[in-house]
Write an enzyme that holds these catalytic residues in place. Structure first.
Site, PDB file in Angstrom:
ATOM      1  N   LYS A   1       4.624  -6.747  11.248  1.00  0.00           N
ATOM      2  CA  LYS A   1       3.563  -7.155  10.436  1.00  0.00           C
ATOM      3  C   LYS A   1       4.050  -8.576   9.629  1.00  0.00           C
ATOM      4  O   LYS A   1       4.957  -8.910   9.584  1.00  0.00           O
ATOM      5  CB  LYS A   1       4.158  -6.314   9.055  1.00  0.00           C
ATOM      6  CG  LYS A   1       2.899  -6.211   7.979  1.00  0.00           C
ATOM      7  CD  LYS A   1       3.144  -4.968   7.147  1.00  0.00           C
ATOM      8  CE  LYS A   1       2.367  -5.446   5.833  1.00  0.00           C
ATOM      9  NZ  LYS A   1       2.453  -4.177   4.830  1.00  0.00           N
TER      10      LYS A   1
ATOM     11  N   ARG B   1      -2.019   4.111  13.329  1.00  0.00           N
ATOM     12  CA  ARG B   1      -1.078   3.678  14.405  1.00  0.00           C
ATOM     13  C   ARG B   1      -1.877   3.349  15.611  1.00  0.00           C
ATOM     14  O   ARG B   1      -2.940   4.169  16.047  1.00  0.00           O
ATOM     15  CB  ARG B   1      -0.066   4.867  14.466  1.00  0.00           C
ATOM     16  CG  ARG B   1       0.688   5.188  13.296  1.00  0.00           C
ATOM     17  CD  ARG B   1       1.650   4.167  12.854  1.00  0.00           C
ATOM     18  NE  ARG B   1       2.580   4.539  11.733  1.00  0.00           N
ATOM     19  CZ  ARG B   1       2.345   4.284  10.371  1.00  0.00           C
ATOM     20  NH1 ARG B   1       1.179   3.684  10.276  1.00  0.00           N
ATOM     21  NH2 ARG B   1       3.263   4.848   9.691  1.00  0.00           N
TER      22      ARG B   1
ATOM     23  N   ARG C   1       1.071  -1.000  -0.016  1.00  0.00           N
ATOM     24  CA  ARG C   1       0.004  -0.031   0.060  1.00  0.00           C
ATOM     25  C   ARG C   1       0.817   1.269  -0.090  1.00  0.00           C
ATOM     26  O   ARG C   1       2.056   1.199   0.684  1.00  0.00           O
ATOM     27  CB  ARG C   1      -0.915   0.043   1.179  1.00  0.00           C
ATOM     28  CG  ARG C   1      -1.983   1.202   1.204  1.00  0.00           C
ATOM     29  CD  ARG C   1      -2.841   0.770   2.374  1.00  0.00           C
ATOM     30  NE  ARG C   1      -3.824   1.708   2.764  1.00  0.00           N
ATOM     31  CZ  ARG C   1      -3.513   2.831   3.619  1.00  0.00           C
ATOM     32  NH1 ARG C   1      -2.608   2.455   4.368  1.00  0.00           N
ATOM     33  NH2 ARG C   1      -4.470   3.840   3.933  1.00  0.00           N
TER      34      ARG C   1
END
Length: 217
Positions: free
Chosen positions: A74, A216, A9
């Site tokens: 991630k 966040r 992204r």
């Protein structure tokens, strides 16, 4: 075996080495137009979560709009590109990158906290078997999405969301920061943020679409 030009992204690069990750793209055709595809990336996240839970990766969580996280960072990302008319039909390419076992030389090239499936499961599955499981769950979810849209999957997505009912920070394209509490998503996959009204101080809910926004915790 290897993806040399992977991207995620906002145009960010996706780094992986030979056999370190499972990266694939899935073409899916819809009778509906582009306007009916809202929330599709979130629906794909639900499919990945179902597959990971079957593998024992129970610590995996979703992050709005299209990331999967583990305890250290991630784990996977989803990128969707669509073509078609507003009234249909449409075609979508769903790109998935899932970290399997990242060596140190790959970790050094990544500018954010990451993790891999090897640290979240007792036995790392063979990649062909893992791909088959992911494709099966994606097919199930995409058929459901085609019939009922994201609304039918919204509650399940929220149950996987790492920041559900927690304080978050949104980074806007113009550099502005917005604080609030993540209260889930709409039937179209937009983030619902509870904020304090600037004048009254009373709580109010506002809707944010993905676009160039970064979330966040």
């Amino acid at each position: 075996e290897w993806q040399s030009g992977g991207r995620g992204r906002l145009g960010r690069p996706w780094h992986s080495g030979l056999g370190n990750a499972l990266t694939f793209s899935l073409l899916w055709r819809f009778e509906c137009g582009l306007a009916g595809l809202s929330g599709l990336s979130l629906a794909a996240g639900v499919a990945l979560m179902r597959a990971l839970h079957q593998l024992g990766a129970r610590e995996a969580r979703l992050k709005w709009p299209n990331d999967l996280l583990g305890p250290q960072g991630k784990l996977a990302g989803i990128l969707i590109e669509a073509q078609g008319d507003m009234l249909g039909p449409s075609a979508v390419v769903i790109g998935v990158g899932l970290n399997l076992s990242l060596p140190q030389q790959v970790l050094q090239r990544i500018e954010q906290p990451v993790t891999d499936l090897a640290h979240m499961t007792t036995t790392l599955p063979e990649r062909n078997q893992l791909l088959a499981l992911l494709l099966r769950e994606l097919a199930t979810v995409l058929r459901e999405f085609a019939q009922h849209g994201f609304a039918a999957l919204r509650a399940e997505w929220e149950s996987y969301h790492l920041y559900q009912n927690q304080a978050v920070l949104l980074l806007m394209p113009d550099g502005k920061e917005i604080q609030g509490i993540a209260r889930g998503v709409t039937d179209e996959g937009a983030l619902v943020l509870e904020m304090q009204h600037r004048d009254t101080g009373m709580p109010e809910k506002k809707i944010f679409h993905a676009g160039e926004i970064s979330l966040r915790g």
